[in-house]
Design an enzyme around this catalytic site. Structure first.
Site, mmCIF file in Angstrom:
data_model
loop_
_atom_site.group_PDB
_atom_site.id
_atom_site.type_symbol
_atom_site.label_atom_id
_atom_site.label_comp_id
_atom_site.label_asym_id
_atom_site.label_seq_id
_atom_site.Cartn_x
_atom_site.Cartn_y
_atom_site.Cartn_z
ATOM 1 N N ASP A 10 -0.126 6.801 -3.829
ATOM 2 C CA ASP A 10 -1.437 6.538 -4.407
ATOM 3 C C ASP A 10 -1.897 7.663 -5.324
ATOM 4 O O ASP A 10 -2.311 7.429 -6.464
ATOM 5 C CB ASP A 10 -2.483 6.377 -3.298
ATOM 6 C CG ASP A 10 -2.426 5.035 -2.600
ATOM 7 O OD1 ASP A 10 -1.701 4.136 -3.081
ATOM 8 O OD2 ASP A 10 -3.109 4.875 -1.578
ATOM 9 N N HIS A 68 0.857 -1.172 0.000
ATOM 10 C CA HIS A 68 0.000 0.000 0.000
ATOM 11 C C HIS A 68 0.900 1.231 0.000
ATOM 12 O O HIS A 68 2.130 1.129 0.033
ATOM 13 C CB HIS A 68 -0.948 0.002 1.199
ATOM 14 C CG HIS A 68 -2.171 -0.843 0.997
ATOM 15 N ND1 HIS A 68 -3.078 -0.594 -0.002
ATOM 16 C CD2 HIS A 68 -2.630 -1.937 1.683
ATOM 17 C CE1 HIS A 68 -4.059 -1.492 0.065
ATOM 18 N NE2 HIS A 68 -3.800 -2.321 1.063
#
Length: 293
Positions: free
Chosen positions: A147, A122
């Site tokens: 992200d 992540h």
């Protein structure tokens, strides 16, 4: 991008942010979601609602009923996916399953072909691998840089470039975005060393965040001497300007901290409102929205 169709198979923040940006540019966005919807809807429903607004959604079990998705792929100008490399192809929605004119974008953690290709991760993992967190660990960034910047905006940039190429050749193509490689590019200019140690990440007193009397915070980014000199004058401490680049920055930082702690944020903002000193607030998200949405 009016008249263009984006088919978005992605999950979580990177792809949702990218397709939201394409929507803002005028494209039609259809999200193909698993039964029950994007997993972000359960873990962060407000984020999901904000990033999904204005898009169309279609829930499909791609293993059992891929036909509606395949019909959309035939019309797609842009396809987004964020599965691990190889998964989309096994589901029958890979880059080889779209028309030649389509721009197919894969948002990945580590790109395709390297030793980390199948590694789970992540945002925080990608930033750690990329060297972005070196100066500030164990603290973490307040926004998901891998992200949203390396992944979401990186995808939009490459998609737009591929669309320009399509205008020239008539062919789309497959673009691969690596959030880790993209994050590393954000710090790679520092490989040759910093002018001063941790120059913009806490090493300088003139480039820090200071607490105010009411528990709020002030950003001070008076990096150039002209700005710091003016800041020192406004504070009534012009002699501080001579210490801007002292080898030991902590005594200066402590003095500035004591000064800024004496007044509430609103008073500091009023004092510096008309001054060229690179001083501003740490605004709450809602406060920022009032000015910049």
């Amino acid at each position: 991008m009016s008249g263009m169709l984006v088919v978005d198979f992605s999950r979580y923040l990177p792809g949702a942010f990218a397709s939201r940006e394409l929507l803002e540019l005028g494209a039609r966005v259809v999200c193909i979601e698993p039964p029950g919807g994007d997993p972000m809807r359960g873990s962060a429903p407000a984020w999901d609602a904000a990033l999904r607004a204005g898009k169309e959604s279609l829930e499909l079990d791609l293993k059992r009923n891929p036909a509606p998705a395949l019909e959309l792929l035939e019309e797609a100008d842009i396809v987004l996916e964020s599965f691990r490399p190889g998964v989309a192809s096994r589901l029958g929605i890979g880059p080889e399953h779209v028309p030649e004119r389509s721009v197919y974008c894969s948002i990945t953690g580590f790109g395709c072909g390297g030793r980390h290709e199948q590694r789970a991760g992540h945002d925080l993992n990608y930033l750690g691998w990329a060297g972005v967190l070196w100066d500030t660990a164990p603290a973490w960034p307040p926004v998901q840089i891998a992200d949203l910047a390396a992944g979401g905006l990186g995808a939009v940039m490459r998609i737009l470039a591929a669309l320009l190429e399509r205008d020239r050749t008539g062919k789309g193509g497959h673009v691969v975005v690596s959030m880790t490689h993209g994050s590393h590019r954000l710090v790679a200019h520092r490989l040759g060393g910093d002018t001063l140690p941790r120059m913009l990440t806490g090493g300088l007193a003139c480039y820090r965040i200071y607490e105010t009397a009411d528990g709020r915070h002030l950003t001070v980014a008076a990096l150039e001497d002209v700005f710091f000199r003016r800041l020192a004058q406004v504070l009534g401490r012009p002699e501080l300007a001579e210490r801007q680049f002292d080898a030991n920055q902590e005594p200066l930082a402590a003095e500035l901290a004591t000064i800024f702690a004496a007044r509430p944020l609103a008073e500091w903002l009023e004092l510096f409102d008309a001054e060229d000193a690179c001083v501003g607030p740490v605004a709450a998200i809602a406060e920022a929205a009032a000015d910049f949405s």
